[in-house]
Design an enzyme around this catalytic site. Structure first.
Site, PDB file in Angstrom:
ATOM      1  CE  LYS A 189      -1.830   3.053   1.919  1.00  0.00           C
ATOM      2  NZ  LYS A 189      -1.664   4.445   1.514  1.00  0.00           N
ATOM      3  N   GLY A 242       6.407   5.042   8.224  1.00  0.00           N
ATOM      4  CA  GLY A 242       5.625   6.272   8.189  1.00  0.00           C
ATOM      5  C   GLY A 242       5.719   6.976   9.531  1.00  0.00           C
ATOM      6  CB  SER A 243       3.724   9.710  10.924  1.00  0.00           C
ATOM      7  OG  SER A 243       2.430   9.114  10.913  1.00  0.00           O
ATOM      8  NE  ARG A 245      -1.383  11.519  12.640  1.00  0.00           N
ATOM      9  CZ  ARG A 245      -2.366  10.938  11.935  1.00  0.00           C
ATOM     10  NH1 ARG A 245      -3.400  10.427  12.544  1.00  0.00           N
ATOM     11  NH2 ARG A 245      -2.304  10.887  10.620  1.00  0.00           N
ATOM     12  CD  GLU A 265      11.549  -0.355   9.848  1.00  0.00           C
ATOM     13  OE1 GLU A 265      12.492   0.250  10.370  1.00  0.00           O
ATOM     14  OE2 GLU A 265      11.457  -1.582   9.792  1.00  0.00           O
ATOM     15  CB  CYS A 300      12.825   8.792   8.582  1.00  0.00           C
ATOM     16  SG  CYS A 300      13.997   7.669   7.805  1.00  0.00           S
ATOM     17  CD  GLU A 399       9.330  12.989  11.444  1.00  0.00           C
ATOM     18  OE1 GLU A 399       8.204  12.496  11.627  1.00  0.00           O
ATOM     19  OE2 GLU A 399      10.260  12.388  10.889  1.00  0.00           O
TER      20      GLU A 399
HETATM   21  P1  NAD Z   1       2.087   8.678   7.326  1.00  0.00           P
HETATM   22  O1  NAD Z   1       2.184   7.946   8.612  1.00  0.00           O
HETATM   23  O2  NAD Z   1       1.133   9.774   7.189  1.00  0.00           O
HETATM   24  O3  NAD Z   1       1.711   7.647   6.150  1.00  0.00           O
HETATM   25  C1  NAD Z   1       2.487   6.483   5.928  1.00  0.00           C
HETATM   26  C2  NAD Z   1       1.624   5.465   5.205  1.00  0.00           C
HETATM   27  O4  NAD Z   1       0.583   5.065   6.089  1.00  0.00           O
HETATM   28  C3  NAD Z   1       0.941   6.006   3.947  1.00  0.00           C
HETATM   29  O5  NAD Z   1       0.901   4.995   2.965  1.00  0.00           O
HETATM   30  C4  NAD Z   1      -0.461   6.328   4.450  1.00  0.00           C
HETATM   31  O6  NAD Z   1      -1.448   6.277   3.439  1.00  0.00           O
HETATM   32  C5  NAD Z   1      -0.658   5.210   5.455  1.00  0.00           C
HETATM   33  N1  NAD Z   1      -1.672   5.496   6.485  1.00  0.00           N
HETATM   34  C6  NAD Z   1      -2.068   6.709   6.969  1.00  0.00           C
HETATM   35  N2  NAD Z   1      -3.040   6.540   7.899  1.00  0.00           N
HETATM   36  C7  NAD Z   1      -3.261   5.209   8.002  1.00  0.00           C
HETATM   37  C8  NAD Z   1      -4.136   4.408   8.783  1.00  0.00           C
HETATM   38  N3  NAD Z   1      -5.003   4.945   9.639  1.00  0.00           N
HETATM   39  N4  NAD Z   1      -4.084   3.066   8.646  1.00  0.00           N
HETATM   40  C9  NAD Z   1      -3.219   2.500   7.789  1.00  0.00           C
HETATM   41  N5  NAD Z   1      -2.363   3.194   7.007  1.00  0.00           N
HETATM   42  C10 NAD Z   1      -2.382   4.536   7.123  1.00  0.00           C
HETATM   43  O7  NAD Z   1       3.576   9.112   6.954  1.00  0.00           O
HETATM   44  P2  NAD Z   1       4.059   9.912   5.668  1.00  0.00           P
HETATM   45  O8  NAD Z   1       3.656  11.319   5.820  1.00  0.00           O
HETATM   46  O9  NAD Z   1       3.682   9.179   4.430  1.00  0.00           O
HETATM   47  O10 NAD Z   1       5.649   9.766   5.795  1.00  0.00           O
HETATM   48  C11 NAD Z   1       6.416  10.573   6.602  1.00  0.00           C
HETATM   49  C12 NAD Z   1       6.773   9.863   7.891  1.00  0.00           C
HETATM   50  O11 NAD Z   1       7.463   8.647   7.605  1.00  0.00           O
HETATM   51  C13 NAD Z   1       7.726  10.667   8.751  1.00  0.00           C
HETATM   52  O12 NAD Z   1       7.299  10.618  10.082  1.00  0.00           O
HETATM   53  C14 NAD Z   1       9.058   9.939   8.572  1.00  0.00           C
HETATM   54  O13 NAD Z   1       9.965  10.120   9.641  1.00  0.00           O
HETATM   55  C15 NAD Z   1       8.612   8.534   8.441  1.00  0.00           C
HETATM   56  N6  NAD Z   1       9.638   7.698   7.808  1.00  0.00           N
HETATM   57  C16 NAD Z   1      10.302   6.796   8.582  1.00  0.00           C
HETATM   58  C17 NAD Z   1      11.310   6.003   8.027  1.00  0.00           C
HETATM   59  C18 NAD Z   1      12.065   4.978   8.857  1.00  0.00           C
HETATM   60  O14 NAD Z   1      12.733   4.127   8.282  1.00  0.00           O
HETATM   61  N7  NAD Z   1      11.973   5.019  10.168  1.00  0.00           N
HETATM   62  C19 NAD Z   1      11.629   6.149   6.670  1.00  0.00           C
HETATM   63  C20 NAD Z   1      10.918   7.078   5.908  1.00  0.00           C
HETATM   64  C21 NAD Z   1       9.917   7.861   6.484  1.00  0.00           C
END
Ligand code: NAD
Length: 495
Positions: A189, A242-243, A245, A265, A300, A399
């Site tokens: 996804k 992702g985040s 949160r 992650e 990240c 962040e």
């Molecule tokens: P995000 O958490 O908003 O979204 C990440 C993914 O989760 C997207 O595909 C989104 O559609 C999906 N998503 C959102 N809400 C969801 C839910 N309720 N249920 C299931 N899936 C859901 O993050 P973003 O804005 O896409 O990316 C930025 C974040 O990613 C930053 O916090 C960054 O630090 C982090 N990140 C971490 C790493 C790591 O390796 N630790 C690497 C890259 C990015």
């Protein structure tokens, strides 16, 4: 390297894959719904992309499960899976310029970063992981003489991978390659902000010989299709980047459903410690600028908090400002551009809100602070440095995910460690010192999954990537990534 005109010409000649990829073919979402994919450089629509939801998740999971049970991939000899994944890497290489342009158009990353980092690293991820999979042995446990205990690795089943937009192809590769190599079926996804490159990858996966249903891609909004996958009772592993949160929400979904294994992650707020015994202040400043302004700060592991020792503060800040001025925003298809636009208008507004809060809470905007337009359009923001910052300020704690750097000061090593660790996150950290003992001492005391000494962000497929605390619990890359997607089984035989 192609010229700006050549990259532009390539971008104009591309056609985009915009449907979901399920069971080896492109299909519309069951609902027929789509969402707009926007180019952040010119705010123009690139494509209407299928917006998947629960119904599509159910269909994809059913196909993934069926093919998993058939054994056509899950029971294939590892050496054969290796050959298929190596073929996929070769196909990616053959289409590398197309992949580079897709992510640049979709999320604004500079083409030079795509060509220099994302593309070679994504291909390397498939090659390295493929090469590993027929070299992973099981074990015989040291039981007594009258029993034989075998410990073996098995695929887990159906893996759902949810990825962010900041490294669209690379973040996907870090999850898909080990999950597929270990014999699982995978449903990816991608972020709704950058789904195009992985839809192209799906087609190549089929061409490489990955059986239908083994690899599926469901574009769509996270809270519809992402949540459906996270709550699905027939998904065995959820791998997320992702985040923090959303990571927390996913833990809840796993608990509410089938207690699927979940790897997170998540976000970061990495510290960068500049000691007065560093080799070269200018080098440290160049490293600090790269650590926050690469990929527009949408990284990240971005070191968004600099702690500089008081005795070299003025010298360091002057060098930092000079280095930062090299990161002026521009068209990301121009190979000379070091910084493209941020991903969308929402992200631009977030970045501006944090800059405003930095100012309101007493920070000094040394550089940047303003949005910028290139050719009168796009979501650009200038590299921003805020001095007179401290850990009590909102923009130092949270962040931002944009090109905004907080510069704080410290006097002693103990104070530097305490300030660095004073964060909910624990992803990466950088230390600049020529003192070997200090480098080891401080590295040990920093609470993070990764520490760079006299460098930043350097990676290799051989080393794990991930964090602690609110930065998550999983590790991508290296042999450890295979553990996420494999079950350990013991078979005890009485002789
Ligand atoms: P995000 O958490 O908003 O979204 C990440 C993914 O989760 C997207 O595909 C989104 O559609 C999906 N998503 C959102 N809400 C969801 C839910 N309720 N249920 C299931 N899936 C859901 O993050 P973003 O804005 O896409 O990316 C930025 C974040 O990613 C930053 O916090 C960054 O630090 C982090 N990140 C971490 C790493 C790591 O390796 N630790 C690497 C890259 C990015």
């Amino acid at each position: 390297m192609k010229t700006h005109a050549e990259w532009k010409a390539l971008s104009e000649s591309l056609t985009f894959r915009s449907q979901a990829w399920i069971n080896g073919q492109f299909v519309d979402a069951e609902s027929g719904e789509t969402f707009e994919c926007i180019n952040p450089t010119n705010e123009q629509k690139l494509a209407d992309v299928s917006s998947c939801d629960q119904a599509d998740a159910d269909i994809a999971v059913a196909h993934a499960r069926e093919v998993y049970r058939s054994g056509v991939w899950s029971e294939m000899a590892p050496a054969q899976r290796k050959r298929v994944l190596l073929k996929l890497a070769d196909l990616m290489e053959a289409h590398k310029d197309e992949f580079a342009v897709l992510d640049t158009l979709d999320m604004g990353k500079s083409i030079s970063e795509m060509v220099g980092i994302d593309i070679p690293d994504s291909i390397d991820c498939f090659r390295w992981t493929a090469e590993c999979i027929d070299k992973v042995y099981g074990e015989i446990a040291p039981t007594g003489n009258d029993t034989l205990a075998l410990i073996s690795h098995e695929p887990v089943g159906v893996v759902a991978a949810i990825t962010p937009w900041n490294y669209p192809l690379m973040m996907a590769a870090w999850k898909i390659a080990p999950a597929l190599a270990a014999g699982n079926s995978v449903i990816l996804k991608p972020s709704e902000k950058s789904p195009l490159s992985v839809l192209r990858l799906a087609e190549l996966a089929k061409e490489a010989g990955i059986p239908d249903g083994v690899f599926n891609v469901l574009p769509g909004f996270g809270h519809t299709v992402g949540k459906a996958l996270a709550l699905h009772n027939d998904v065995n592993v959820l791998a997320f980047t992702g985040s923090s949160r959303v990571a927390g929400m996913l833990m809840g979904y796993a608990g509410e459903s089938n207690m699927k294994r979940i790897w997170l992650e998540a976000g970061g707020k990495s510290p960068n410690l500049i000691f007065d015994d560093c080799d070269d202040v200018k080098k440290a400043a160049a490293g600090a600028a790269a650590a926050i302004f690469s990929n527009q700060g949408e990284v990240c592991i971005a070191c968004s908090r600099v702690y500089v020792q008081k005795s070299i503060k003025e010298e360091f800040i002057a060098a930092l400002a000079e280095e930062a001025s090299r990161y002026q925003p521009g068209d990301p298809l121009d190979p000379a551009t070091k910084m493209g636009p941020v991903v969308d208008g929402t992200q631009l507004a977030t970045v501006q809100r944090y800059i405003q809060s930095a100012e309101d809470e007493g920070g000094n905007i040394l550089l940047g602070g303003q949005p910028e337009y290139v050719d009168g359009q796009g979501f650009f923001v200038k590299p921003t440095i805020v001095t007179e910052a401290h850990n009590g300020m909102t923009f130092v704690k949270e962040e931002i995910f944009g090109p905004v750097l907080a510069v704080c000061e410290f006097e002693t090593e103990e104070e530097a460690i305490e300030l660095a660790n004073d964060s909910q996150y624990g992803l990466g950290a950088a230390i600049w010192t020529a003192n070997l003992s200090r480098a080891h001492r401080v590295s040990r005391k920093i609470h993070s999954g990764m520490v760079w000494v006299n460098t930043w962000g350097e990676g290799d497929m051989t080393v794990p990537f991930g964090g602690v605390k609110a930065s998550g619990n999983g590790r991508d890359k290296s042999l450890h990534a295979l553990e996420k997607y494999s079950e350990l089984k013991q078979v005890m035989i009485r002789l």
